[in-house]
Design a protein around this motif. Structure first.
Motif, PDB file in Angstrom:
ATOM      1  N   ILE A 198      -6.615  10.217  16.726  1.00 19.19           N
ATOM      2  CA  ILE A 198      -5.485  11.059  17.129  1.00 19.19           C
ATOM      3  C   ILE A 198      -4.120  10.500  16.746  1.00 19.19           C
ATOM      4  O   ILE A 198      -3.152  11.260  16.654  1.00 19.19           O
ATOM      5  N   ALA A 199      -4.012   9.187  16.520  1.00 21.68           N
ATOM      6  CA  ALA A 199      -2.711   8.598  16.190  1.00 21.68           C
ATOM      7  C   ALA A 199      -2.324   8.916  14.751  1.00 21.68           C
ATOM      8  O   ALA A 199      -3.173   9.183  13.900  1.00 21.68           O
ATOM      9  N   ASP A 200      -1.027   8.871  14.468  1.00 22.40           N
ATOM     10  CA  ASP A 200      -0.540   9.116  13.113  1.00 22.40           C
ATOM     11  C   ASP A 200      -0.752   7.913  12.207  1.00 22.40           C
ATOM     12  O   ASP A 200      -0.818   8.049  10.987  1.00 22.40           O
ATOM     13  N   GLY A 201      -0.849   6.729  12.800  1.00 20.89           N
ATOM     14  CA  GLY A 201      -1.099   5.522  12.028  1.00 20.89           C
ATOM     15  C   GLY A 201      -1.827   4.499  12.870  1.00 20.89           C
ATOM     16  O   GLY A 201      -1.813   4.576  14.103  1.00 20.89           O
ATOM     17  N   THR A 202      -2.492   3.552  12.223  1.00 23.37           N
ATOM     18  CA  THR A 202      -3.188   2.492  12.949  1.00 23.37           C
ATOM     19  C   THR A 202      -2.794   1.140  12.380  1.00 23.37           C
ATOM     20  O   THR A 202      -2.653   0.985  11.159  1.00 23.37           O
ATOM     21  N   ILE A 203      -2.609   0.179  13.266  1.00 17.01           N
ATOM     22  CA  ILE A 203      -2.206  -1.163  12.858  1.00 17.01           C
ATOM     23  C   ILE A 203      -3.189  -2.177  13.431  1.00 17.01           C
ATOM     24  O   ILE A 203      -3.386  -2.243  14.643  1.00 17.01           O
ATOM     25  N   TYR A 204      -3.778  -2.950  12.544  1.00 15.31           N
ATOM     26  CA  TYR A 204      -4.644  -4.045  12.965  1.00 15.31           C
ATOM     27  C   TYR A 204      -3.888  -5.365  12.948  1.00 15.31           C
ATOM     28  O   TYR A 204      -4.211  -6.285  13.693  1.00 15.31           O
ATOM     29  N   ASN A 205      -2.899  -5.458  12.090  1.00 13.01           N
ATOM     30  CA  ASN A 205      -2.145  -6.694  11.921  1.00 13.01           C
ATOM     31  C   ASN A 205      -0.744  -6.321  11.447  1.00 13.01           C
ATOM     32  O   ASN A 205      -0.598  -5.602  10.457  1.00 13.01           O
ATOM     33  N   PHE A 206       0.275  -6.806  12.134  1.00 13.27           N
ATOM     34  CA  PHE A 206       1.645  -6.453  11.752  1.00 13.27           C
ATOM     35  C   PHE A 206       2.018  -6.973  10.364  1.00 13.27           C
ATOM     36  O   PHE A 206       2.950  -6.466   9.744  1.00 13.27           O
ATOM     37  N   LYS A 207       1.302  -7.961   9.882  1.00 15.08           N
ATOM     38  CA  LYS A 207       1.585  -8.483   8.546  1.00 15.08           C
ATOM     39  C   LYS A 207       1.421  -7.403   7.489  1.00 15.08           C
ATOM     40  O   LYS A 207       2.137  -7.381   6.481  1.00 15.08           O
ATOM     41  N   ASP A 208       0.469  -6.502   7.706  1.00 12.72           N
ATOM     42  CA  ASP A 208       0.143  -5.480   6.716  1.00 12.72           C
ATOM     43  C   ASP A 208       0.686  -4.098   7.076  1.00 12.72           C
ATOM     44  O   ASP A 208       0.353  -3.116   6.423  1.00 12.72           O
ATOM     45  N   ALA A 209       1.495  -4.015   8.126  1.00 11.56           N
ATOM     46  CA  ALA A 209       1.902  -2.711   8.643  1.00 11.56           C
ATOM     47  C   ALA A 209       3.006  -2.078   7.804  1.00 11.56           C
ATOM     48  O   ALA A 209       3.903  -2.754   7.305  1.00 11.56           O
ATOM     49  N   ALA A 210       2.932  -0.760   7.674  1.00 13.09           N
ATOM     50  CA  ALA A 210       3.926  -0.005   6.914  1.00 13.09           C
ATOM     51  C   ALA A 210       5.176   0.239   7.745  1.00 13.09           C
ATOM     52  O   ALA A 210       5.144   0.220   8.971  1.00 13.09           O
ATOM     53  N   ILE A 211       6.269   0.493   7.056  1.00 11.10           N
ATOM     54  CA  ILE A 211       7.514   0.893   7.705  1.00 11.10           C
ATOM     55  C   ILE A 211       7.553   2.420   7.728  1.00 11.10           C
ATOM     56  O   ILE A 211       7.454   3.059   6.676  1.00 11.10           O
ATOM     57  N   PRO A 212       7.664   3.044   8.896  1.00 16.78           N
ATOM     58  CA  PRO A 212       7.650   4.512   8.968  1.00 16.78           C
ATOM     59  C   PRO A 212       8.713   5.140   8.075  1.00 16.78           C
ATOM     60  O   PRO A 212       9.869   4.713   8.070  1.00 16.78           O
ATOM     61  N   GLY A 213       8.292   6.127   7.311  1.00 10.61           N
ATOM     62  CA  GLY A 213       9.223   6.831   6.449  1.00 10.61           C
ATOM     63  C   GLY A 213       9.360   6.241   5.067  1.00 10.61           C
ATOM     64  O   GLY A 213       9.816   6.904   4.145  1.00 10.61           O
ATOM     65  N   VAL A 214       8.950   4.963   4.909  1.00  7.78           N
ATOM     66  CA  VAL A 214       9.033   4.335   3.592  1.00  7.78           C
ATOM     67  C   VAL A 214       7.881   4.804   2.717  1.00  7.78           C
ATOM     68  O   VAL A 214       8.017   4.977   1.512  1.00  7.78           O
ATOM     69  N   GLY A 215       6.709   5.006   3.364  1.00  9.05           N
ATOM     70  CA  GLY A 215       5.592   5.609   2.651  1.00  9.05           C
ATOM     71  C   GLY A 215       4.535   4.644   2.190  1.00  9.05           C
ATOM     72  O   GLY A 215       3.373   4.999   2.101  1.00  9.05           O
ATOM     73  N   ALA A 216       4.900   3.407   1.863  1.00  8.25           N
ATOM     74  CA  ALA A 216       3.913   2.451   1.381  1.00  8.25           C
ATOM     75  C   ALA A 216       3.047   1.969   2.529  1.00  8.25           C
ATOM     76  O   ALA A 216       3.516   1.754   3.635  1.00  8.25           O
ATOM     77  N   THR A 217       1.769   1.836   2.264  1.00 10.54           N
ATOM     78  CA  THR A 217       0.856   1.269   3.245  1.00 10.54           C
ATOM     79  C   THR A 217       0.138   0.094   2.610  1.00 10.54           C
ATOM     80  O   THR A 217       0.123  -0.077   1.397  1.00 10.54           O
ATOM     81  N   ALA A 218      -0.457  -0.727   3.473  1.00  8.80           N
ATOM     82  CA  ALA A 218      -1.165  -1.909   2.998  1.00  8.80           C
ATOM     83  C   ALA A 218      -2.440  -2.056   3.795  1.00  8.80           C
ATOM     84  O   ALA A 218      -2.619  -1.398   4.816  1.00  8.80           O
ATOM     85  N   PRO A 219      -3.368  -2.912   3.346  1.00 12.49           N
ATOM     86  CA  PRO A 219      -4.592  -3.119   4.112  1.00 12.49           C
ATOM     87  C   PRO A 219      -4.273  -3.482   5.556  1.00 12.49           C
ATOM     88  O   PRO A 219      -3.430  -4.323   5.820  1.00 12.49           O
ATOM     89  N   GLY A 220      -4.965  -2.829   6.487  1.00 10.16           N
ATOM     90  CA  GLY A 220      -4.723  -3.096   7.897  1.00 10.16           C
ATOM     91  C   GLY A 220      -3.850  -2.055   8.543  1.00 10.16           C
ATOM     92  O   GLY A 220      -3.738  -1.993   9.749  1.00 10.16           O
ATOM     93  N   CYS A 221      -3.215  -1.202   7.752  1.00 10.74           N
ATOM     94  CA  CYS A 221      -2.374  -0.153   8.329  1.00 10.74           C
ATOM     95  C   CYS A 221      -2.593   1.134   7.561  1.00 10.74           C
ATOM     96  O   CYS A 221      -2.440   1.167   6.347  1.00 10.74           O
ATOM     97  N   SER A 222      -2.961   2.185   8.252  1.00  9.99           N
ATOM     98  CA  SER A 222      -3.070   3.493   7.619  1.00  9.99           C
ATOM     99  C   SER A 222      -2.065   4.411   8.269  1.00  9.99           C
ATOM    100  O   SER A 222      -1.832   4.345   9.462  1.00  9.99           O
ATOM    101  N   LEU A 223      -1.454   5.271   7.489  1.00 11.27           N
ATOM    102  CA  LEU A 223      -0.374   6.105   8.004  1.00 11.27           C
ATOM    103  C   LEU A 223      -0.488   7.514   7.455  1.00 11.27           C
ATOM    104  O   LEU A 223      -0.722   7.709   6.273  1.00 11.27           O
ATOM    105  N   VAL A 224      -0.323   8.478   8.332  1.00 15.25           N
ATOM    106  CA  VAL A 224      -0.246   9.871   7.920  1.00 15.25           C
ATOM    107  C   VAL A 224       1.166  10.344   8.216  1.00 15.25           C
ATOM    108  O   VAL A 224       1.613  10.304   9.357  1.00 15.25           O
ATOM    109  N   LEU A 225       1.899  10.764   7.218  1.00 16.32           N
ATOM    110  CA  LEU A 225       3.283  11.210   7.403  1.00 16.32           C
ATOM    111  C   LEU A 225       3.368  12.726   7.291  1.00 16.32           C
ATOM    112  O   LEU A 225       2.593  13.331   6.577  1.00 16.32           O
TER     113      LEU A 225
END
Length: 225
Positions: A198-225
């Motif tokens: 249900i969440a718009d994004g998931t974070i397992y580790n802040f090291k890999d987390a995306a910045i909202p609105g920037v668009g880039a994602t990395a392993p450990g963070c998935s984002l739906v904008l």
């Protein structure tokens, strides 16, 4: 996104083990073993709600203020000196600030605990607003504390992203029209799969987390904008 609203326990702070110890010690002093469902039930509650529930469930003779004082005494040293951050949480907050986002705290902790913890970890100055469920009188099953944070940030709910490790909080923040990131914590793993759904994004580790609105994602963070 213009603003980020953060939970503390289990999201920014690596602190949930402290409350498990408090529950066990508090109830053991009264000859009670912690029931399997107790932690899951009280986690979304404000401190007042938790005290009311605990008194009713176990037939305690103490009052709400008595329980709150005892719990706060049990954890105040830890929150002032010992509680640390989740890995890379500081760096992530600094990145958000660099991208021009306003930051707020929305926590179930009282001010007497969250301010020392933030100060001890060098984060207090980063936040533009500090909010507790104590101020709104209800826990995170309702979005009141998130809406209070948005109000203090002078930002529309639709322009806020909420970071939480709790399923009920993710649900209520979404009901308020906010974007949500589910942050993994071992203490809330039972609800993790539902949070992922249900969440718009998931974070397992802040090291890999995306910045909202920037668009880039990395392993450990998935984002739906």
């Amino acid at each position: 996104m213009q603003a980020a609203i953060f939970d503390l326990d289990g999201t920014l702070l690596d602190s949930m083990h402290i409350w498990a110890d408090v529950d066990a010690e508090f109830l053991a002093k009264r000859g009670i073993v912690v029931p399997d469902d107790y932690t899951e039930i009280i986690t979304p509650m404000s401190l007042d709600e938790t005290a009311v529930y605990t008194i009713a469930r176990f037939g305690l003779e103490e009052g709400v203020d008595d329980l709150k004082r005892e719990w706060n005494r049990m954890v105040e040293v830890a929150y002032t000196h010992d509680v640390g951050l989740k890995p890379y949480a500081r760096e992530y907050l600094l990145s958000l600030k660099e991208h021009g986002m306003k930051l707020a705290v929305a926590t179930s902790l009282p001010r007497s605990l969250y301010e020392p913890a933030l100060a001890n970890n060098g984060l207090l100055h980063l936040f533009d607003a500090l909010c507790s469920t104590d101020e709104v009188g209800v826990g995170k099953r309702r979005p009141d504390v998130f809406l209070l944070a948005a109000e203090r940030l002078a930002t529309a709910a639709s322009s806020c992203v909420v970071y939480e490790d709790l399923l009920e909080a993710i649900i209520s923040a979404r009901q308020a029209g906010m974007t949500t990131y589910a942050v993994y914590d071992e203490s809330s793993k039972a609800g993790w799969q539902k949070m992922v759904e249900i969440a718009d994004g998931t974070i397992y580790n802040f090291k890999d987390a995306a910045i909202p609105g920037v668009g880039a994602t990395a392993p450990g963070c998935s984002l739906v904008l």
